[in-house]
Write a protein that holds these residues in place. Structure first.
Motif, PDB file in Angstrom:
ATOM      1  N   GLN A 380       0.825  -1.286  -0.114  1.00 41.09           N
ATOM      2  CA  GLN A 380       0.045  -0.056   0.010  1.00 41.09           C
ATOM      3  C   GLN A 380       0.831   1.276  -0.001  1.00 41.09           C
ATOM      4  OE1 GLN A 380      -2.899   0.041   2.942  1.00 41.09           O
ATOM      5  NE2 GLN A 380      -3.769   2.061   2.452  1.00 41.09           N
ATOM      6  N   ILE A 381       2.078   1.250   0.853  1.00 40.36           N
ATOM      7  CA  ILE A 381       2.913   2.380   0.829  1.00 40.36           C
ATOM      8  C   ILE A 381       3.523   2.575  -0.576  1.00 40.36           C
ATOM      9  CG2 ILE A 381       5.053   3.201   1.761  1.00 40.36           C
ATOM     10  CD1 ILE A 381       4.340   1.751   4.769  1.00 40.36           C
ATOM     11  N   ARG A 382       3.908   1.406  -1.267  1.00 37.97           N
ATOM     12  CA  ARG A 382       4.460   1.647  -2.766  1.00 37.97           C
ATOM     13  C   ARG A 382       3.485   2.239  -3.422  1.00 37.97           C
ATOM     14  NH1 ARG A 382       6.322  -3.946  -1.492  1.00 37.97           N
ATOM     15  NH2 ARG A 382       8.420  -3.959  -0.633  1.00 37.97           N
ATOM     16  N   GLN A 383       2.416   1.708  -3.578  1.00 38.83           N
ATOM     17  CA  GLN A 383       1.211   2.265  -4.355  1.00 38.83           C
ATOM     18  C   GLN A 383       1.139   3.521  -4.062  1.00 38.83           C
ATOM     19  OE1 GLN A 383      -2.152  -0.325  -3.602  1.00 38.83           O
ATOM     20  NE2 GLN A 383      -1.364  -2.271  -4.539  1.00 38.83           N
ATOM     21  N   GLU A 384       0.941   4.048  -2.773  1.00 34.55           N
ATOM     22  CA  GLU A 384       0.892   5.478  -2.551  1.00 34.55           C
ATOM     23  C   GLU A 384       1.922   6.351  -3.072  1.00 34.55           C
ATOM     24  OE1 GLU A 384      -1.788   7.116  -1.164  1.00 34.55           O
ATOM     25  OE2 GLU A 384      -2.839   5.189  -1.079  1.00 34.55           O
ATOM     26  N   LEU A 385       3.318   5.844  -2.763  1.00 36.25           N
ATOM     27  CA  LEU A 385       4.498   6.413  -3.566  1.00 36.25           C
ATOM     28  C   LEU A 385       4.361   6.439  -4.941  1.00 36.25           C
ATOM     29  CD1 LEU A 385       7.364   4.919  -1.173  1.00 36.25           C
ATOM     30  CD2 LEU A 385       6.532   7.301  -1.194  1.00 36.25           C
ATOM     31  N   GLN A 386       3.727   5.564  -5.587  1.00 34.76           N
ATOM     32  CA  GLN A 386       3.687   5.495  -7.151  1.00 34.76           C
ATOM     33  C   GLN A 386       2.577   6.713  -7.540  1.00 34.76           C
ATOM     34  OE1 GLN A 386       2.718   1.651  -8.167  1.00 34.76           O
ATOM     35  NE2 GLN A 386       5.042   0.919  -7.922  1.00 34.76           N
ATOM     36  N   LYS A 387       1.760   6.677  -6.756  1.00 36.48           N
ATOM     37  CA  LYS A 387       0.457   7.719  -7.151  1.00 36.48           C
ATOM     38  C   LYS A 387       0.863   9.077  -6.859  1.00 36.48           C
ATOM     39  CE  LYS A 387      -3.545   4.619  -5.656  1.00 36.48           C
ATOM     40  NZ  LYS A 387      -4.540   4.449  -4.891  1.00 36.48           N
ATOM     41  N   THR A 388       1.903   9.050  -5.793  1.00 42.88           N
ATOM     42  CA  THR A 388       2.433  10.437  -5.544  1.00 42.88           C
ATOM     43  C   THR A 388       3.319  10.969  -6.782  1.00 42.88           C
ATOM     44  OG1 THR A 388       2.181   9.983  -3.048  1.00 42.88           O
ATOM     45  CG2 THR A 388       3.667  11.856  -3.683  1.00 42.88           C
ATOM     46  N   GLU A 389       4.263  10.154  -7.216  1.00 39.06           N
ATOM     47  CA  GLU A 389       5.138  10.301  -8.010  1.00 39.06           C
ATOM     48  C   GLU A 389       4.284  10.700  -9.225  1.00 39.06           C
ATOM     49  OE1 GLU A 389       8.184  10.835  -8.104  1.00 39.06           O
ATOM     50  OE2 GLU A 389       8.591  10.670  -6.269  1.00 39.06           O
TER      51      GLU A 389
END
Length: 456
Positions: A380-389
């Protein structure tokens, strides 16, 4: 779903000093504005997302509140009021200010079995009340056995912290791994069905420590402690129990039984000869001027135990953990932890794996569940980071487009401005021409009218 008061707690209670804090809770002294009475305000941090590991879930808070609402006993902390805001649930609880029972007893030079049992009887009465309502505390330990006020002739025991307490429903199998390792029953260690019997094991451990100042199963590591509990590996060392009666030892033996069904119940413990004998002795002592010889237990080891337990308290899985230790004790704890870390670093990775497998092989499913939960959080953290990027990149592109559009508008504006200036000059020139033409016509008319007048 339970509903709590949505008003601001500080409109009704004046907050005072901090009494303690835990992983997700802070306890502060407070005074009710209307009555002037003092209470303890426990601020519990709510878990915002179900997938989050921070804060306490709504289900856990409601379970604790429901249990506290149901109980009303002289030896158990009482709930006075409940508030809720966006981040916290605030429990207004009875103020228990007398400190821990063990700390109080450790201050004495010596202790008789009769004196110790008078306090133990209060513990048993409180647990008897809980068990009569099918409520298991699951975290009975010295830190949760407090005195309402220690500056009275006969201090009253108060059982606190119902963060992991559960209602034991008939026909519903309940398993969990929680509590403080030193005091948990074998069925918790082995991930077996749990019931009221787990509290009785904890009472056995507490009684053992109370009479000796030694902990029956405590090992050098948490793993060793759990292994000792599972094997019921303890004895009555003569060094610690030379002044302890056989009845007291029998009381402990009947509680530290691995099979929960063979363990002494709370009702049976209240009827045990050791408890009954103490009660009869107290009656005889009131009727007789002659004082019988009493067994006196030295409190030196109990004092050492309380100091050591405060300086190296193991992590508690509940969300209330009162921090009452001085700065010196904290420094000692840090030093001990550093030494333990150095010791652990001496062992090889393979030895650690083998030790973990030998102790936790029966709890493999539980660890898998924890690992899956952690992996899910990481995903979930990775997904959030990807969304943020992605959002960042999109914002940069949009910013670039806006800048380009602005530059285009700026150029267009300048072009229009130049065109406007040219038009303005042209209009001014034409206006000047028109004005000159009008003046010319006016002069001609004037001259014409003057000529007509002269002919007449």
């Amino acid at each position: 779903m339970s509903t709590f008061r949505q008003e601001s707690v500080e409109d009704f209670y004046e907050m005072g000093e901090e009494l303690g804090s835990g992983q997700f809770a802070i306890v502060r002294k407070c005074r009710e504005r209307k009555t002037g009475l003092e209470y303890a305000a426990k601020f519990i941090k709510k878990r915002r997302l179900s997938s989050s590991r921070r804060g306490v879930s709504r289900e856990e808070i409601e379970r604790e509140v429901d249990i506290l609402r149901e109980i009303q006993h002289p030896n158990i902390i009482t709930l006075h009021d409940i508030f809720e805001n966006k981040t916290d649930v605030v429990l207004i609880l009875e103020l228990v200010s007398g400190g821990e029972l063990f700390d109080f007893l450790a201050e004495k030079e010596s202790l008789t079995e009769e004196e110790a049992t008078q306090f133990l009887k209060q513990i048993l009465d409180g647990v008897h009340y809980l068990h009569s309502k099918r409520i298991a505390h699951f975290d009975l330990k010295p830190e949760n056995i407090m005195l309402l006020d220690k500056n009275v002739p006969n201090p009253r025991i108060k059982l606190i912290d119902f963060g992991i307490a559960h209602k034991i429903e008939a026909g519903n199998e309940f398993k969990n791994i929680f509590g403080t390792p030193e005091f948990v029953a074998p069925e918790i260690v082995n991930y077996e069905p749990l019931g009221l019997e787990a509290d009785m094991w904890s009472i056995g451990v507490i009684t053992y420590i109370l009479l000796s100042g030694a902990s029956p199963f405590l090992g050098e590591t948490k793993q060793e402690t759990l292994t000792n509990i599972s094997a019921v590996n303890y004895d009555f060392d003569e060094e610690y129990f030379s002044n302890t009666s056989e009845l007291a030892k029998d009381f402990i033996r009947r509680l530290l039984v691995k099979d929960p069904k063979k363990r002494m119940t709370i009702a049976q413990s209240l009827e045990h000869p050791w408890i009954k004998v103490i009660k009869r002795r107290n009656v005889r002592n009131e009727d007789s001027c002659k004082k019988p010889e009493r067994r006196r237990l030295k409190t030196t080891r109990l004092k050492e135990y309380t100091i050591k337990s405060h300086s190296s308290m193991p992590p508690n899985n509940t969300y209330i953990n009162f921090e009452r230790f001085s700065k010196v004790m904290e420094e000692v704890a840090a030093a001990e932890e550093s030494l333990r870390e150095l010791e652990r670093n001496k062992k090889s990775f393979q030895e650690d794996i083998e030790a973990l497998l030998s102790i936790y092989e029966e709890k493999e499913s539980w660890y898998k569940e924890e690992n899956e939960s952690i992996s899910q959080d990481l995903r979930q953290i990775r997904q959030e980071l990807q969304k943020t990027e992605a959002l960042k990149k999109q914002a940069q592109e949009e910013t670039k487009s806006v800048v380009q559009a602005a530059n285009g508008l700026k150029r267009r504006y300048r072009k229009l401005e130049n065109h406007y200036e040219a038009l303005a000059k042209q209009v001014a020139s034409e206006m000047k021409f028109v004005q000159e033409l009008v003046w010319s016509i006016e002069r001609e008319k004037l001259q014409s009218s003057e000529g007509d007048g002269s002919i007449r």
